[in-house]
Design a protein around this motif. Structure first.
Motif, PDB file in Angstrom:
ATOM      1  N   ARG A 149       0.831  -1.215   0.000  1.00  0.00           N
ATOM      2  CA  ARG A 149       0.000   0.000   0.000  1.00  0.00           C
ATOM      3  C   ARG A 149       0.861   1.259   0.000  1.00  0.00           C
ATOM      4  O   ARG A 149       1.853   1.349   0.736  1.00  0.00           O
ATOM      5  CB  ARG A 149      -0.920   0.013   1.215  1.00  0.00           C
ATOM      6  N   SER A 150       0.435   2.207  -0.805  1.00  0.00           N
ATOM      7  CA  SER A 150       0.944   3.574  -0.731  1.00  0.00           C
ATOM      8  C   SER A 150      -0.176   4.433  -0.154  1.00  0.00           C
ATOM      9  O   SER A 150      -1.278   4.461  -0.706  1.00  0.00           O
ATOM     10  CB  SER A 150       1.342   4.078  -2.122  1.00  0.00           C
ATOM     11  N   GLN A 151       0.102   5.128   0.956  1.00  0.00           N
ATOM     12  CA  GLN A 151      -0.931   5.909   1.628  1.00  0.00           C
ATOM     13  C   GLN A 151      -0.455   7.340   1.846  1.00  0.00           C
ATOM     14  O   GLN A 151       0.601   7.579   2.420  1.00  0.00           O
ATOM     15  CB  GLN A 151      -1.300   5.279   2.974  1.00  0.00           C
ATOM     16  N   ASN A 152      -1.273   8.285   1.365  1.00  0.00           N
ATOM     17  CA  ASN A 152      -1.036   9.709   1.573  1.00  0.00           C
ATOM     18  C   ASN A 152      -2.125  10.279   2.468  1.00  0.00           C
ATOM     19  O   ASN A 152      -3.312  10.101   2.186  1.00  0.00           O
ATOM     20  CB  ASN A 152      -1.020  10.469   0.243  1.00  0.00           C
ATOM     21  N   ARG A 191       3.180   7.300   3.542  1.00  0.00           N
ATOM     22  CA  ARG A 191       3.713   6.040   4.053  1.00  0.00           C
ATOM     23  C   ARG A 191       3.582   4.942   3.015  1.00  0.00           C
ATOM     24  O   ARG A 191       2.615   4.900   2.249  1.00  0.00           O
ATOM     25  CB  ARG A 191       2.955   5.599   5.313  1.00  0.00           C
ATOM     26  N   PHE A 192       4.587   4.049   2.990  1.00  0.00           N
ATOM     27  CA  PHE A 192       4.450   2.766   2.322  1.00  0.00           C
ATOM     28  C   PHE A 192       4.153   1.743   3.405  1.00  0.00           C
ATOM     29  O   PHE A 192       4.852   1.695   4.432  1.00  0.00           O
ATOM     30  CB  PHE A 192       5.720   2.385   1.558  1.00  0.00           C
ATOM     31  N   THR A 225      -3.546  -4.710  10.684  1.00  0.00           N
ATOM     32  CA  THR A 225      -2.425  -5.623  10.513  1.00  0.00           C
ATOM     33  C   THR A 225      -1.418  -5.036   9.526  1.00  0.00           C
ATOM     34  O   THR A 225      -0.597  -5.758   8.960  1.00  0.00           O
ATOM     35  CB  THR A 225      -2.911  -7.000  10.030  1.00  0.00           C
ATOM     36  N   ASN A 226      -1.480  -3.726   9.311  1.00  0.00           N
ATOM     37  CA  ASN A 226      -0.525  -3.050   8.436  1.00  0.00           C
ATOM     38  C   ASN A 226       0.818  -2.887   9.130  1.00  0.00           C
ATOM     39  O   ASN A 226       0.884  -2.632  10.333  1.00  0.00           O
ATOM     40  CB  ASN A 226      -1.045  -1.664   8.040  1.00  0.00           C
ATOM     41  N   GLN A 227       1.879  -3.006   8.358  1.00  0.00           N
ATOM     42  CA  GLN A 227       3.234  -2.737   8.834  1.00  0.00           C
ATOM     43  C   GLN A 227       3.806  -1.592   8.004  1.00  0.00           C
ATOM     44  O   GLN A 227       3.968  -1.725   6.787  1.00  0.00           O
ATOM     45  CB  GLN A 227       4.110  -3.977   8.694  1.00  0.00           C
ATOM     46  N   SER A 228       4.075  -0.449   8.636  1.00  0.00           N
ATOM     47  CA  SER A 228       4.660   0.680   7.919  1.00  0.00           C
ATOM     48  C   SER A 228       6.125   0.400   7.626  1.00  0.00           C
ATOM     49  O   SER A 228       6.869  -0.072   8.499  1.00  0.00           O
ATOM     50  CB  SER A 228       4.527   1.966   8.748  1.00  0.00           C
ATOM     51  N   ASP A 581      -3.426   0.237  -3.534  1.00  0.00           N
ATOM     52  CA  ASP A 581      -3.058  -1.089  -3.056  1.00  0.00           C
ATOM     53  C   ASP A 581      -2.803  -2.050  -4.213  1.00  0.00           C
ATOM     54  O   ASP A 581      -3.527  -2.043  -5.218  1.00  0.00           O
ATOM     55  CB  ASP A 581      -4.166  -1.696  -2.187  1.00  0.00           C
ATOM     56  N   LEU A 582      -1.798  -2.886  -4.046  1.00  0.00           N
ATOM     57  CA  LEU A 582      -1.578  -4.043  -4.907  1.00  0.00           C
ATOM     58  C   LEU A 582      -1.803  -5.277  -4.051  1.00  0.00           C
ATOM     59  O   LEU A 582      -1.090  -5.509  -3.067  1.00  0.00           O
ATOM     60  CB  LEU A 582      -0.164  -4.032  -5.486  1.00  0.00           C
TER      61      LEU A 582
END
Length: 586
Positions: A149-152, A191-192, A225-228, A581-582
């Motif tokens: 994920r790329s999140q802005n 963040r990625f 369950t995301n990991q930055s 998201d991929l």
């Protein structure tokens, strides 16, 4: 007739019986194969149920007509057979192609039987396979998924600065320190992130299985369950996300009428669908797992009267009950619990439309704050119940109250910044939530579907007088920043959503798009368990979400979402979030 002749006649009669039985078996196989193919086309949305039913009825009518015509033709062209002599047995003519089929069938059956015997013997004796794997390995199934994920996060330009305390940080540090005391409302962030989940399911018996799922993320956060990425090369945490036993009781018609699950399990409540497919996160975030026990009983209301499946489960009612411990300690008998129940209806229509409704009640026990009642409210004098009432996880929005202050016996402040503010906070309100969730799947444009969803929740456990008494206690005074006003009841939450496209995006070229509007008042739901992406997590927020999914190849798809939200009450605080998201599943 001598014994040899009689034996020959009996043998020929047996062959005729085998031919007839073989033809019948082949016809049954052909019929089942065709029916299953049509059913699969209906499931994929290529055909509607009505068209499929008409096709089968027409095929049956054509077959009956052809059989009748052949019978009439035989009756008019073939001469009547002479009556057999006494003791004479006649064997009908066996065509050559039937003889060839018999030979081929015999060869196939013999070959399969011989090969099967040889393979079984090789397996038992482990021919040429040193230390061959045991049978129990076959009972395990491995699956998983990965998301990049790329999140802005974009903050509104007119946001108020340092107006919303970060209560999770304050509770974890035991008071305000002047560092990270407030949530970020002014700084944009990019963040990625990555999510990896690996599941192992083990078949114990036909109806009982055990499951374990590992996932990235961090332990204090139950809803993500995301990991930055960006940890200076440090390894990621890989935690036990689920660990459970699950039993499914199935009747003679294949209908699953009872499910029992215990341990750390998936969400047992109907919420409208899965992630990004019409499901609602108004009450529960999709990454949330439940610790405890749940039971679901179902009753079939019959099929949708389709000739394709006489025992489908498209029409049923169900009831789910669950008990989940939230926090337990040996120093207090008043542990935190969640009790819940849900009744629902699934109703499939003949045109493949589907209606689903769920009505739920969730009761949280012992989660309300218990302020220190000592003369000075010193945190060092907390009882076990005072400490237990401090929430283990908070996001944003719920009304909070101070549990204790940092004072000496002489009344001097022990707070790190010396302002006399509370060092620990808890929930000012109780939470007893009524939730109504429904969705309607319109299959008129199959293979594309239009799915309408609606969700409403209300906290009937909020008591205005109790909440304000907590917040303005004689010992602690006003316990929150910007709390010079009486807290009003803000206990409603609702969401409407529409999806259009393929119901499931798991192949190249498949797609769907969605849009929703959500309105979540301050104390409508527990902010620690609700959506972790909307307004960056929590309650007291309203706004839009639009997005879509596109299949890139089998089990690989792209997802994009834009979330635009604002605070409902309090100083100005709005943000926009872009997520790209991929997704891969294996």
């Amino acid at each position: 007739m001598d014994n040899k002749n009689r034996l020959l006649v009996l043998t020929l009669c047996s062959l005729v019986g085998v031919v007839q039985a073989g033809e019948k078996e082949e016809l049954l196989k052909l019929r089942n194969t065709t029916t299953n193919l049509i059913k699969e086309l209906v499931k994929q949305g290529v055909l509607t149920g009505k068209v499929a039913e008409d096709m089968i009825k027409k095929a049956e009518a054509d077959a009956e007509s052809q059989v009748q015509q052949q019978a009439e033709q035989i009756a008019t062209t073939e001469p009547a057979a002479e009556a057999p002599e006494p003791g004479e047995v006649r064997v009908p003519y066996v065509p050559q192609f039937v003889k060839d089929e018999i030979r081929q069938q015999v060869r196939t059956e013999l070959r399969e039987e011989v090969v099967g015997d040889v393979m079984q013997k090789a397996k038992n004796e482990k021919w040429g396979i040193p230390d061959a794997l045991p049978d129990w390995i076959n009972r395990f199934t491995l699956s998983g998924d990965m998301r990049l994920r790329s999140q802005n996060d974009f903050m509104s330009g007119d946001n108020a600065e340092e107006q919303y305390l970060n209560y999770q940080e304050i509770n974890s540090r035991g008071g305000r320190t002047g560092i990270n005391d407030f949530i970020n409302t002014t700084k944009d962030r990019h963040r990625f992130r990555e999510r990896v989940r690996l599941a192992i399911d083990a078949k114990i018996t036909d109806n009982l299985k055990a499951g374990i799922r590992l996932a990235t993320g961090n332990q204090p956060d139950p809803v993500s369950t995301n990991q930055s990425l960006g940890n200076t090369g440090n390894q990621y945490n890989f935690n036990v996300d689920r660990a459970y036993l699950k039993y499914d009781a199935v009747n003679d018609e294949g209908f699953k009428w009872l499910t029992l699950a215990g341990g750390r399990i998936a969400n047992p409540w109907y919420v409208g669908g899965g992630e990004f497919t019409g499901g609602s996160e108004l009450v529960w975030d999709t990454d949330l797992s439940f610790e405890g026990f749940a039971m679901t009983a179902r009753h079939s209301l019959g099929s949708s009267k389709s000739v394709l499946d006489k025992h489908d489960d498209s029409r049923k009612v169900y009831a789910t009950a669950g008990a989940f411990p939230l926090q337990e300690t040996e120093l207090s008998s008043s542990g935190k619990w969640l009790m819940g129940g849900q009744v629902g209806l699934d109703w499939g229509f003949e045109n493949q439309d589907a209606l689903k409704v769920g009505i739920s009640y969730y009761d949280y026990i012992n989660i309300q704050a218990k302020p220190n009642s000592s003369a000075i409210g010193d945190c060092d004098k907390n009882t076990a119940q005072n400490n237990l009432s401090v929430p283990q996880f908070l996001q944003f929005g719920n009304t909070l109250t101070g549990i204790c202050e940092g004072l000496t016996t002489q009344g001097e402040s022990k707070d790190p910044v010396g302002d006399g503010n509370p060092r620990q906070y808890g929930l000012a309100s109780d939470y007893n939530i009524i939730n109504v969730n429904l969705s309607y799947d319109l299959a008129k444009f199959a293979p594309y579907h239009v799915i309408f969803g609606a969700d409403f929740a209300k906290n009937v456990g909020f008591d205005k007088q109790t909440v304000n008494n907590y917040r303005y206690s004689k010992v602690l005074g006003s316990n929150n920043l910007n709390d010079d006003k009486i807290v009003d009841e803000e206990t409603n939450a609702w969401q409407v959503r529409m999806d259009f496209g393929w119901p499931k995006v798991d192949r190249a070229g498949k797609w769907n798009v969605f849009a929703l509007y959500k309105y979540v008042e301050r104390d409508a739901v527990l902010d620690g368990f609700t959506d972790s992406d909307f307004h960056l997590g929590g309650t007291n927020a309203k706004g839009w979400v639009i997005g879509g999914n596109f299949g890139l190849m089998k089990n690989l798809w792209f997802t994009g979402r834009w979330l635009s939200t604002d605070v409902i009450t309090g100083p100005t605080y709005g943000n926009d979030v872009l997520q790209l998201d991929l997704n891969a599943k294996f």
